[in-house]
Design a protein around this motif. Structure first.
Motif, mmCIF file in Angstrom:
data_model
loop_
_atom_site.group_PDB
_atom_site.id
_atom_site.type_symbol
_atom_site.label_atom_id
_atom_site.label_comp_id
_atom_site.label_asym_id
_atom_site.label_seq_id
_atom_site.Cartn_x
_atom_site.Cartn_y
_atom_site.Cartn_z
ATOM 1 N N GLY A 1 38.092 -5.695 -37.241
ATOM 2 C CA GLY A 1 37.216 -5.276 -36.152
ATOM 3 C C GLY A 1 38.002 -4.661 -35.001
ATOM 4 N N GLY A 2 39.164 -5.255 -34.698
ATOM 5 C CA GLY A 2 40.022 -4.683 -33.665
ATOM 6 C C GLY A 2 40.511 -3.301 -34.035
ATOM 7 N N TRP A 3 40.810 -3.112 -35.329
ATOM 8 C CA TRP A 3 41.224 -1.773 -35.782
ATOM 9 C C TRP A 3 40.082 -0.776 -35.617
ATOM 10 N N LEU A 4 38.863 -1.178 -35.978
ATOM 11 C CA LEU A 4 37.718 -0.279 -35.827
ATOM 12 C C LEU A 4 37.555 0.155 -34.378
ATOM 13 N N ALA A 5 37.748 -0.801 -33.462
ATOM 14 C CA ALA A 5 37.626 -0.466 -32.046
ATOM 15 C C ALA A 5 38.744 0.479 -31.604
ATOM 16 N N SER A 6 39.968 0.196 -32.032
ATOM 17 C CA SER A 6 41.095 1.036 -31.617
ATOM 18 C C SER A 6 40.989 2.441 -32.203
ATOM 19 N N ALA A 7 40.427 2.542 -33.422
ATOM 20 C CA ALA A 7 40.319 3.849 -34.077
ATOM 21 C C ALA A 7 39.407 4.793 -33.313
ATOM 22 N N ARG A 8 38.521 4.239 -32.503
ATOM 23 C CA ARG A 8 37.612 5.069 -31.703
ATOM 24 C C ARG A 8 38.222 5.491 -30.366
ATOM 25 N N LEU A 9 39.362 4.866 -30.027
ATOM 26 C CA LEU A 9 39.943 5.099 -28.711
ATOM 27 C C LEU A 9 41.206 5.942 -28.738
ATOM 28 N N VAL A 10 42.029 5.763 -29.760
ATOM 29 C CA VAL A 10 43.319 6.465 -29.773
ATOM 30 C C VAL A 10 43.126 7.919 -30.197
ATOM 31 N N ARG A 11 44.084 8.741 -29.806
ATOM 32 C CA ARG A 11 43.990 10.174 -30.080
ATOM 33 C C ARG A 11 44.156 10.494 -31.566
ATOM 34 N N ASP A 12 45.124 9.833 -32.214
ATOM 35 C CA ASP A 12 45.402 10.081 -33.625
ATOM 36 C C ASP A 12 45.316 8.772 -34.398
ATOM 37 N N PRO A 13 44.106 8.306 -34.727
ATOM 38 C CA PRO A 13 43.962 7.029 -35.425
ATOM 39 C C PRO A 13 44.512 7.102 -36.846
ATOM 40 N N LEU A 14 44.861 5.939 -37.377
ATOM 41 C CA LEU A 14 45.368 5.865 -38.746
ATOM 42 C C LEU A 14 44.371 6.478 -39.725
ATOM 43 N N ILE A 15 43.121 6.133 -39.578
ATOM 44 C CA ILE A 15 42.040 6.728 -40.368
ATOM 45 C C ILE A 15 40.992 7.235 -39.389
ATOM 46 N N ASP A 16 40.758 8.520 -39.378
ATOM 47 C CA ASP A 16 39.745 9.079 -38.491
ATOM 48 C C ASP A 16 38.371 8.735 -39.061
ATOM 49 N N LEU A 17 37.645 7.883 -38.351
ATOM 50 C CA LEU A 17 36.369 7.386 -38.852
ATOM 51 C C LEU A 17 35.333 8.488 -39.005
ATOM 52 N N ARG A 18 35.572 9.641 -38.381
ATOM 53 C CA ARG A 18 34.652 10.767 -38.574
ATOM 54 C C ARG A 18 34.679 11.241 -40.015
ATOM 55 N N VAL A 19 35.830 11.057 -40.691
ATOM 56 C CA VAL A 19 35.915 11.425 -42.103
ATOM 57 C C VAL A 19 34.999 10.541 -42.929
ATOM 58 N N LEU A 20 35.034 9.240 -42.642
ATOM 59 C CA LEU A 20 34.228 8.297 -43.414
ATOM 60 C C LEU A 20 32.744 8.411 -43.090
#
Length: 503
Positions: free
Chosen positions: A256-275
């Motif tokens: 859950g923390g990763w999901l939150a961070s992925a929406r905030l950082v500039r270059d997330p490990l997995i861009d959730l827009r892809v999923l």
């Protein structure tokens, strides 16, 4: 996002000549190398399963499951990080690193004086798992366009060969040289393949400029590890045991923390827009269902076929590990046929349709297998039908990923699919053994033998998982566009799409 121009491809936008090229001796050598590398992935998993009794006896341990779980854990948690590194630094370079890392892990296992060290080596060998999606992403980047569908089909479905040869090879190695020989076999094979990969395969010129999201990688990796440990050992520890709850709840919180961070950082490990795109999400769901159904089907078959017929349980042929190869042969052969068929048919039939057909075949085969347990010939026919479905799906998945996202996102999108495959493959067998352990017919010499109803229910579980995947595959868009993402924040502009070559 943007693509670097490398010396190997000084003008990547001018691909007309490359697109028209066909097969060359070097290209064939490259494909053979990639196929053999992926065969090593299948060999690594299958040989361990066959060697488990001897390994457990040698180290006097009852924790044999860790040999499989450690491999699965590292494979699952490494996929997102490996995918991002491949997008940033080159797919061949990272593929080579994973291959050498797995060879080192096999070396550690071969020399291991204690069981924990053996587990550590086996965990490092889990770096073979990302090699699957790295291989077809690399093929998409460096092979001539006209050869890509056939190449990815052969590369992914070629793993069916090993289902025929592995029991014979493992039996010969273990009986003649001991269980350590399977690890030495992996060390030698992977080292040779690493050299061949450098000699035969070009590096991709596609690059994504981004920062490595180490915080996201840590949160996701440790979180997934916690969830998978809880799922794997919950039945043994107890689902309400403090250790199980700590791993499950802690892992979920970290994810859950990763999901939150992925929406905030500039270059997330997995861009959730892809999923969030329909084509990637449904391909991921279908691929996870395919692997989950296949793992359960492959799990129950040897258990059923190697049970002595004299027990009169309504199933069982009493075959040995080598004798079981007779049942695996039609599965492996049909898997290869399905993969090659995709390579031939993709120019005329959409991968979406082929994936749907494969999952429907798996569903039907598992249902038929649930109804017939004591007819060897019929069962072999059903096994072949399931294998054909697997081949169609295995080869369709990379073709769908290639269609769904732009080259810069190939490894990232493929890593998402690989994580789903690993997670579903970890969860569904737990459900299968929960069913089986509720239907124990008798216990002899410390081994449990299951009632015929338990066997039937597990086949039905496989069919149900495959049917969910079939629905997802059928729901894929009829016209898939290649997704590209604007370079910006994770919460920035919406995804943009460019029409794929085949609309």
């Amino acid at each position: 996002m943007h693509t670097d121009i490398s010396p190997e491809n000084p003008n990547p936008t001018d691909s007309t000549e490359s697109d028209q090229r066909g097969w060359t001796p070097r290209l064939i050598g490259s494909l053979v190398t990639i196929v053999l590398l992926l065969e090593m992935l299948a060999v690594s998993y299958m040989m361990i399963s066959i060697a488990l009794p001897e390994i457990a006896a040698h180290y006097r341990t009852t924790q044999s499951a860790w040999l499989l779980t450690a491999f699965l854990l590292v494979g699952a948690v490494s996929c997102p990080l490996v995918g991002r590194l491949a997008d940033m630094h080159g797919k061949r370079r990272i593929l080579l690193g994973c291959t050498l890392g797995a060879a080192l892990g096999s070396l550690v296992s071969a020399l291991a004086p204690t069981y924990p060290i053996l587990i550590a080596g086996r965990a490092l060998t889990g770096l073979l798992t990302p090699c699957l999606f790295l291989s077809y992403s690399l093929i998409r980047d460096v092979y001539p366009k006209r050869t890509v569908p056939m190449a990815v089909s052969i590369a992914t479905s070629g793993m069916g060969v090993i289902t025929v040869a592995a029991p014979f090879l493992a039996g010969w190695l273990i009986d003649g040289f001991g269980f350590r020989s399977i690890f030495w076999f992996a060390v030698i094979g992977l080292s040779v393949l690493a050299v061949l990969l450098v000699l035969t395969t070009d590096e991709s010129s596609v690059r994504t400029h981004a920062r490595l999201d180490l915080v996201g990688a840590t949160l996701l990796s440790v979180g997934l590890a916690g969830v998978l440990v809880a799922i794997s050992f919950g039945p043994k520890w107890g689902w309400t045991a403090p250790g199980t709850l700590a791993c499950l709840v802690g892992g979920a919180l970290l994810v859950g923390g990763w999901l939150a961070s992925a929406r905030l950082v500039r270059d997330p490990l997995i861009d959730l827009r892809v999923l969030r795109t329909r084509s990637v999400a449904l391909t991921t769901l279908g691929a996870g269902a395919c692997y989950g159904a296949g793992v359960v089907y492959s799990l129950i078959l040897p258990l059923m076929c190697m049970t002595p017929a004299a027990l009169d349980l309504g199933y069982g042929f009493g075959v040995t590990a080598k004798g079981f190869a007779v049942f695996q042969a039609p599965f492996g052969a049909a898997t290869m046929v399905g993969g090659i068929a995709v390579g031939l048919l993709v120019p005329r039939i959409r991968p979406r349709q082929l994936m749907t057909a494969g999952l429907v075949l798996e569903t039907v085969a598992a249902l038929l297998s649930a109804g017939v347990h004591d007819q060897k010939v019929l069962l072999m026919v059903f096994i072949a039908l399931f294998g054909l479905g697997q081949g169609l799906i295995y080869a369709s998945i990379p073709n769908l990923v290639i269609e769904a996202v732009a080259p810069q996102l190939q490894a990232t999108a493929a890593s998402i699919v690989a994580v789903a495959q690993s997670l579903v493959s970890a969860v569904v067998p737990i459900l299968a053994f929960t069913i089986l352990n509720s239907h124990i017919a008798l216990v002899a010499e410390g081994r449990a033998f299951y009632a015929d109803l338990g066997i039937t229910l597990v086949f039905l579980l496989s069919a149900g998982v495959a049917f969910v995947g079939a629905i997802a595959a059928y729901a894929l868009p009829r016209k898939i566009h290649a997704l590209t993402l604007d370079r910006g924040s994770a919460t920035g502009p919406a995804p943009s799409v460019a029409t794929a070559g085949r609309g």
